[in-house]
Design a protein around this motif. Structure first.
Motif, mmCIF file in Angstrom:
data_model
loop_
_atom_site.group_PDB
_atom_site.id
_atom_site.type_symbol
_atom_site.label_atom_id
_atom_site.label_comp_id
_atom_site.label_asym_id
_atom_site.label_seq_id
_atom_site.Cartn_x
_atom_site.Cartn_y
_atom_site.Cartn_z
ATOM 1 N N VAL A 2 -12.198 -10.663 -0.364
ATOM 2 C CA VAL A 2 -11.411 -11.131 -1.777
ATOM 3 C C VAL A 2 -11.609 -10.493 -2.846
ATOM 4 O O VAL A 2 -10.914 -9.738 -3.586
ATOM 5 N N SER A 3 -13.341 -9.927 -2.862
ATOM 6 C CA SER A 3 -13.659 -9.053 -4.141
ATOM 7 C C SER A 3 -13.140 -7.821 -4.022
ATOM 8 O O SER A 3 -12.557 -7.175 -4.936
ATOM 9 N N VAL A 4 -12.740 -7.138 -3.049
ATOM 10 C CA VAL A 4 -12.442 -5.466 -2.882
ATOM 11 C C VAL A 4 -10.740 -5.833 -3.125
ATOM 12 O O VAL A 4 -10.407 -4.642 -3.449
ATOM 13 N N ILE A 5 -10.261 -6.712 -2.482
ATOM 14 C CA ILE A 5 -8.665 -6.629 -2.722
ATOM 15 C C ILE A 5 -8.222 -6.740 -4.283
ATOM 16 O O ILE A 5 -7.568 -6.279 -4.732
ATOM 17 N N THR A 6 -9.304 -7.714 -4.820
ATOM 18 C CA THR A 6 -9.074 -7.849 -6.428
ATOM 19 C C THR A 6 -9.238 -6.484 -7.295
ATOM 20 O O THR A 6 -8.457 -6.076 -7.905
ATOM 21 N N LEU A 7 -10.497 -5.957 -6.746
ATOM 22 C CA LEU A 7 -10.634 -4.524 -7.328
ATOM 23 C C LEU A 7 -9.594 -3.724 -7.154
ATOM 24 O O LEU A 7 -9.283 -2.712 -7.957
ATOM 25 N N SER A 8 -8.952 -3.749 -6.073
ATOM 26 C CA SER A 8 -7.717 -2.480 -5.639
ATOM 27 C C SER A 8 -6.606 -2.889 -6.558
ATOM 28 O O SER A 8 -5.854 -1.883 -6.463
ATOM 29 N N MET A 59 -11.061 -0.890 3.625
ATOM 30 C CA MET A 59 -11.540 0.290 3.319
ATOM 31 C C MET A 59 -10.958 1.446 3.374
ATOM 32 O O MET A 59 -10.680 2.542 2.756
ATOM 33 N N ILE A 60 -10.527 1.410 4.604
ATOM 34 C CA ILE A 60 -9.578 2.783 5.056
ATOM 35 C C ILE A 60 -8.488 2.699 4.086
ATOM 36 O O ILE A 60 -7.657 3.665 3.971
ATOM 37 N N GLN A 61 -7.605 1.430 3.756
ATOM 38 C CA GLN A 61 -6.500 1.407 2.864
ATOM 39 C C GLN A 61 -6.759 1.685 1.314
ATOM 40 O O GLN A 61 -5.865 2.408 0.886
ATOM 41 N N ILE A 96 -9.999 2.533 -5.378
ATOM 42 C CA ILE A 96 -11.500 2.133 -6.062
ATOM 43 C C ILE A 96 -12.253 3.346 -5.167
ATOM 44 O O ILE A 96 -11.929 3.934 -4.203
ATOM 45 N N THR A 97 -13.485 3.587 -5.785
ATOM 46 C CA THR A 97 -14.421 4.516 -5.279
ATOM 47 C C THR A 97 -15.180 3.984 -4.234
ATOM 48 O O THR A 97 -15.239 2.725 -4.125
ATOM 49 N N PHE A 98 -15.876 4.515 -3.473
ATOM 50 C CA PHE A 98 -16.766 4.088 -2.257
ATOM 51 C C PHE A 98 -17.784 3.254 -2.836
ATOM 52 O O PHE A 98 -18.025 2.239 -2.407
ATOM 53 N N HIS A 99 -18.333 3.815 -3.992
ATOM 54 C CA HIS A 99 -19.397 2.846 -4.746
ATOM 55 C C HIS A 99 -18.828 1.633 -5.146
ATOM 56 O O HIS A 99 -19.551 0.508 -5.197
ATOM 57 N N ASP A 100 -17.613 1.571 -5.890
ATOM 58 C CA ASP A 100 -17.037 0.240 -6.501
ATOM 59 C C ASP A 100 -16.720 -0.734 -5.095
ATOM 60 O O ASP A 100 -16.761 -1.844 -5.333
ATOM 61 N N ILE A 146 -18.337 -5.731 -2.434
ATOM 62 C CA ILE A 146 -18.820 -6.421 -1.241
ATOM 63 C C ILE A 146 -20.079 -7.096 -1.738
ATOM 64 O O ILE A 146 -20.135 -8.527 -1.592
ATOM 65 N N VAL A 147 -21.040 -6.749 -2.455
ATOM 66 C CA VAL A 147 -21.988 -7.253 -3.121
ATOM 67 C C VAL A 147 -21.696 -8.550 -3.851
ATOM 68 O O VAL A 147 -22.234 -9.919 -3.773
ATOM 69 N N GLU A 148 -20.639 -8.260 -4.975
ATOM 70 C CA GLU A 148 -20.285 -9.400 -5.634
ATOM 71 C C GLU A 148 -19.564 -10.482 -4.804
ATOM 72 O O GLU A 148 -19.729 -11.684 -5.178
ATOM 73 N N GLY A 149 -18.827 -10.013 -3.672
ATOM 74 C CA GLY A 149 -18.096 -11.037 -3.150
ATOM 75 C C GLY A 149 -19.154 -12.014 -2.352
ATOM 76 O O GLY A 149 -19.177 -13.296 -2.031
ATOM 77 N N PHE A 150 -20.536 -11.242 -1.758
ATOM 78 C CA PHE A 150 -21.364 -12.094 -1.144
ATOM 79 C C PHE A 150 -22.128 -13.028 -2.196
ATOM 80 O O PHE A 150 -22.373 -14.069 -1.919
ATOM 81 N N LYS A 151 -22.228 -12.675 -3.280
ATOM 82 C CA LYS A 151 -22.723 -13.559 -4.610
ATOM 83 C C LYS A 151 -22.022 -14.422 -4.697
ATOM 84 O O LYS A 151 -22.369 -15.851 -4.966
#
Length: 510
Positions: A81-87, A308-310, A317-321, A326-331
């Motif tokens: 959910v977090s990375v989809i939001t960032l994208s 990630m591939i998408q 987003i960058t690899f770092h972001d 992922i970390v923020e999503g875990f939190k």
């Protein structure tokens, strides 16, 4: 650990935990105190050191009862959910959906339909529906409590009447284990038309959505959502400021679609559908044999790889972001995970250490129930047991071997409806219980405070429960006539909703 038959004392931990949670609104403290009380009862009953034995039992139960696969799945889905939001996918999806679903009612109806479509597993349902629909319901200022209610009541209720689901397989295997049935799956199918709680819950959802007849704490939550923004919504709004502006609807939907596809394939694989042997298992048997939690971990990890591939090669987003996301999503999933750990712990204390289900079963066996009351009484007993232990599966697993021979001996003509009442009551208790894992995951999926979800949903669930009770009384009096039982129950429900709304509105004006 060796079990101890605690009798009436086995009811203390769940009653204490649930009461404190509703009174104090502090679910973590309440659950831990419930576990502590159960461990103390167990320690004294077994003649162990009251202090060391209690503390040791508490942490042994908490660590030993956890399903780490589910914890990993919840965290990975939070990361997705977090990375989809960032994208920017969530933002793009929100704009697109708002152009198609012009108002809050349609967005809630779409949430309910999505919940019904995802019928394979309740855990998967709870988090996926919230992930997809929360941005849109937030846009229309619909309370998170309303979304959590819809998620919760299209999770277990739809799974218990879906022919192809992990629940159907579990019920079928329990039925066959009684020795009364050669084909448990066929018997399960026969219970569907009289599973009143599941059917009426789904009907009530759409009635509430399209009539707007909210009442009780849910009506208050809806009014608050119109005028105020919840703190978690503000936090998400801040998070969206970092989202890419080039995201598309596909960036939201494609990872979710792969999540669904991977989940189905993983369940079939772990269930032996693709494994050659003497014969290939059919789909129903494969879902019955599958490892649901392991399959969901594989599916969520696969969906994260797809994301990630998408996203990264297109520089959304960058690899770092991506890794930070992922970390923020875990939190974001830590509170849900803590509650899950404690809920599993108190369930283990009641079920395995103090033998709460066995105590309820003994009381049932020694009761002298008139035949026509059997379905209604079994419905209440199953609901109480499921509410106390937080598990529908454990409840019908305990009750079916008792109910089947009892109903067969007392009133054979009521056997099917009594089994339906067992399943319906199990889902009712699971739906209402603050310590139920599906209730916890519904709160997490909707981003709603857990106790708020429980307190706002409870009046709705109890409305359906009362209608079901009268429906099962009619079933007992009419020898389980489906049309009379189901038809009268639906009429009761319609009257109850309008009456409850009218009473609430009148009181609100005073």
């Amino acid at each position: 650990m060796e079990s101890y038959y605690a009798g009436w004392l086995s009811l203390v931990p769940p009653i204490l935990a649930i009461t404190l949670a509703l009174l104090t609104k502090e679910v973590v403290f309440s659950l831990f105190l419930g576990i502590l009380s159960g461990a103390l009862i167990y320690t004294i009953g077994m003649g162990l050191n009251p202090f060391a034995g209690t503390i040791g039992t508490v942490f042994e139960v908490i660590t030993g009862s956890a399903d780490l696969n589910i914890i990993i799945f919840v965290c990975l889905l939070g990361a997705l959910v977090s990375v989809i939001t960032l994208s920017g996918g969530s933002k793009a999806y929100g704009k697109w959906a708002a152009s198609k679903l012009k108002n809050g009612k349609l967005s809630l109806a779409a949430s309910a339909v999505l919940g019904i479509v995802i019928f394979i597993d309740d855990y998967f349902n709870c988090l996926t529906v919230g992930t997809v629909m929360r941005p849109l319901t937030d846009k229309y200022k619909i309370s998170r409590a309303k979304l959590a209610y819809i998620i919760d009541c299209t999770a277990a209720p739809i799974c218990i009447i879906a022919p192809i689901s992990s629940w159907a397989a579990a019920v079928g295997s329990n039925l066959e284990a009684t020795g009364y049935y050669d084909n448990g799956f066929q018997v399960f199918i026969s219970t569907i038309p009289l599973n009143l709680y599941a059917i009426l819950s789904l009907i009530m959802i759409f009635m509430i959505i399209f009539t707007g007849k909210d009442y009780g704490p849910m009506a208050a939550a809806e009014k608050a959502a119109i005028h105020f923004k919840a703190e978690d919504q503000k936090e998400e709004a801040a998070h969206l400021t970092n989202a890419s502006e080039r995201g598309t609807v596909a960036d939201m939907l494609l990872p979710i679609l792969f999540l669904i596809l991977f989940a189905v394939l993983a369940m079939l694989y772990t269930g032996g559908f693709f494994t050659p042997g003497d014969y290939y298992l059919n789909i129903e048997a494969a879902f019955g044999n599958c490892s649901t939690s392991q399959s969901l971990v594989w599916a969520s990890f696969g969906a994260l790889i797809v994301a990630m591939i998408q996203f990264i090669p297109r520089k959304l987003i960058t690899f770092h972001d991506f890794m930070e996301g992922i970390v923020e999503g875990f939190k974001s999933m830590v509170p849900a995970c803590v509650i899950l750990f404690l809920a599993w712990g108190i369930g283990t204390v009641c079920r395995d250490l103090l033998l709460t289900p066995e105590f309820v079963s003994v009381q049932l066996e020694h009761s002298h129930i008139p035949a026509f009351l059997l379905p209604a009484i079994i419905f209440v007993i199953a609901a109480f047991l499921s509410f106390s232990t937080g598990t529908a599966w454990g409840t019908f697993g305990i009750l079916i071997p008792i109910v089947a021979p009892a109903a067969y001996a007392l009133a054979p003509q009521l056997l099917t409806v009594t089994l339906s009442a067992t399943l319906a009551g199990s889902v009712l208790g699971d739906n209402c219980s603050p310590i139920s894992d599906t209730t916890i995951l519904s709160s997490a999926g909707a981003g709603c405070n857990h106790i708020e979800h429980v307190s706002t949903q409870l009046p709705y669930a109890m409305t359906v429960a009362v209608c079901c009770f009268f429906g099962y009384l009619i079933a007992g009096l009419t020898n389980a006539n489906v049309l009379l039982t189901l038809g009268s129950s639906i009429i009761f429900l319609i009257i109850a909703i309008f009456a409850a709304h009218a009473i609430y509105t009148k009181r609100a004006k005073v």
